[in-house]
Design a protein around this motif. Structure first.
Motif, mmCIF file in Angstrom:
data_model
loop_
_atom_site.group_PDB
_atom_site.id
_atom_site.type_symbol
_atom_site.label_atom_id
_atom_site.label_comp_id
_atom_site.label_asym_id
_atom_site.label_seq_id
_atom_site.Cartn_x
_atom_site.Cartn_y
_atom_site.Cartn_z
ATOM 1 N N ALA A 49 0.814 -1.224 0.000
ATOM 2 C CA ALA A 49 0.000 0.000 0.000
ATOM 3 C C ALA A 49 0.844 1.269 0.000
ATOM 4 N N MET A 50 1.893 1.286 -0.801
ATOM 5 C CA MET A 50 2.751 2.457 -0.881
ATOM 6 C C MET A 50 2.042 3.623 -1.569
ATOM 7 N N THR A 52 4.147 6.892 -1.721
ATOM 8 C CA THR A 52 5.231 7.788 -2.128
ATOM 9 C C THR A 52 6.430 6.974 -2.585
ATOM 10 N N MET A 53 7.185 7.554 -3.529
ATOM 11 C CA MET A 53 8.360 6.856 -4.023
ATOM 12 C C MET A 53 9.402 6.699 -2.927
ATOM 13 N N ALA A 54 9.536 7.722 -2.065
ATOM 14 C CA ALA A 54 10.554 7.657 -1.009
ATOM 15 C C ALA A 54 10.287 6.492 -0.067
ATOM 16 N N GLU A 55 9.032 6.320 0.377
ATOM 17 C CA GLU A 55 8.749 5.215 1.288
ATOM 18 C C GLU A 55 8.874 3.866 0.595
ATOM 19 N N ALA A 56 8.440 3.778 -0.658
ATOM 20 C CA ALA A 56 8.545 2.504 -1.373
ATOM 21 C C ALA A 56 10.009 2.092 -1.507
ATOM 22 N N ARG A 57 10.854 3.034 -1.913
ATOM 23 C CA ARG A 57 12.275 2.715 -2.085
ATOM 24 C C ARG A 57 12.947 2.429 -0.741
ATOM 25 N N VAL A 73 5.875 -5.745 -4.087
ATOM 26 C CA VAL A 73 5.651 -4.319 -3.865
ATOM 27 C C VAL A 73 4.291 -3.936 -4.431
ATOM 28 N N SER A 74 3.454 -3.282 -3.616
ATOM 29 C CA SER A 74 2.153 -2.844 -4.108
ATOM 30 C C SER A 74 1.921 -1.378 -3.772
ATOM 31 N N TRP A 75 1.155 -0.719 -4.623
ATOM 32 C CA TRP A 75 0.888 0.716 -4.512
ATOM 33 C C TRP A 75 -0.613 0.997 -4.505
ATOM 34 N N ALA A 101 12.356 -6.118 -7.386
ATOM 35 C CA ALA A 101 11.090 -6.657 -6.890
ATOM 36 C C ALA A 101 10.748 -7.951 -7.622
ATOM 37 N N ALA A 102 10.178 -8.906 -6.880
ATOM 38 C CA ALA A 102 9.762 -10.173 -7.477
ATOM 39 C C ALA A 102 8.398 -10.070 -8.127
ATOM 40 N N ALA A 103 7.571 -9.118 -7.658
ATOM 41 C CA ALA A 103 6.226 -8.930 -8.212
ATOM 42 C C ALA A 103 5.772 -7.518 -7.878
ATOM 43 N N PHE A 104 4.847 -6.996 -8.689
ATOM 44 C CA PHE A 104 4.344 -5.633 -8.503
ATOM 45 C C PHE A 104 2.820 -5.672 -8.516
#
Length: 263
Positions: A49-50, A52-57, A73-75, A101-104
């Protein structure tokens, strides 16, 4: 493309932190905040549930540095495929893919998932999934043919594409005028913005003003430690034009960790 959903040892969600200008945190503060919330070492992690790019990275780096070997990784996104902070999902995908990432996946309404995942499947090279009320559903798709000479990268919010013959603009050195120089370079008709990192102070200046870069970014340095430091704080996916004399081993490591594209 299909995949089995692993048992996640870690699930890392949003913390409400961001870098300048949207927030007041240094990027390493966010990495440390995620590391402090991790309860195990190794295994699979869901960066969930990202927004922002900063938190995801930061979450991806924290998980990798704690030994997690499989990252999903999910957004969160709306019907336009944008996060609440206006990050476009292809950009989020390109950054996640570059960082291993293995999956998005997408955290969105069920009725939106099919169309949005279909759009992403035109670019994706890893499994895609949807996070809904009933948990994670892997979305099966046939990978599209990709032109090997058209390479995906990303600014902090938008997808970009470069070719191996891209026209890179005049090199910008980091200075108190960096923001103005980036804005001027953004108006240049060439295909990318090029910023050189020559000393540690340059990394700090670049971190402050990088948000102004909306096009493909070429980062350059002849010192591997400085290039890596700039890549770590850049909230997008950059490329290196090969004009320096860095060792192939260093460039390959930065590609694995930060998604650096080497032309």
């Amino acid at each position: 493309m299909d995949a089995a959903v692993p048992i996640f040892e870690q699930v890392l969600g949003p913390l409400g932190l961001d870098v300048t200008p949207a927030g007041e945190c240094g990027f390493e503060e966010i990495v440390s905040a995620y590391q402090s919330r991790m309860t195990a070492h190794g295994g699979a992690a869901h960066i969930n549930a990202m927004t922002t790019m900063a938190e995801a990275r930061a979450a991806m780096l924290a998980a990798r540095e704690r030994g997690c070997d499989e990252l999903w990784v999910s957004w969160v996104c709306d019907e336009d495929g944008e996060s609440p902070t206006r990050v476009q999902m292809p950009a989020a995908l390109f950054v996640a893919e570059g960082m291993g990432a293995a999956a998005f996946g997408l955290n969105c309404a069920e009725e939106l998932a099919e169309e949005l995942l279909e759009q992403l499947s035109a670019y994706a090279t890893i499994p895609l999934f949807h996070v809904g009320e009933n948990g994670i559903r892997v979305w099966a798709y046939e990978p599209a043919e990709h032109d090997p000479d058209v390479i995906p990268c990303a600014s902090g919010t938008a997808p970009c594409f470069v070719t191996r013959t891209i026209d890179v603009g005049e090199e910008i050195e980091c200075s108190p005028d960096l923001l103005e120089d980036i804005i001027e370079a953004e108006d240049d008709p060439v295909g990318a913005v090029k910023i050189s990192i020559l000393e540690q102070d340059d990394v700090d200046m670049f971190a402050e003003e990088q948000y102004a870069v909306t096009r493909a970014l070429c980062l350059w340095s002849d010192v591997p430690e400085l290039l890596e430091a700039a890549l770590r704080v850049y909230q997008g996916r950059a490329f290196y034009d090969g004009t320096g004399e860095l060792e192939r081993e260093d460039l390959e490591r930065m590609s694995r960790l930060y998604g650096l594209i080497v032309l």
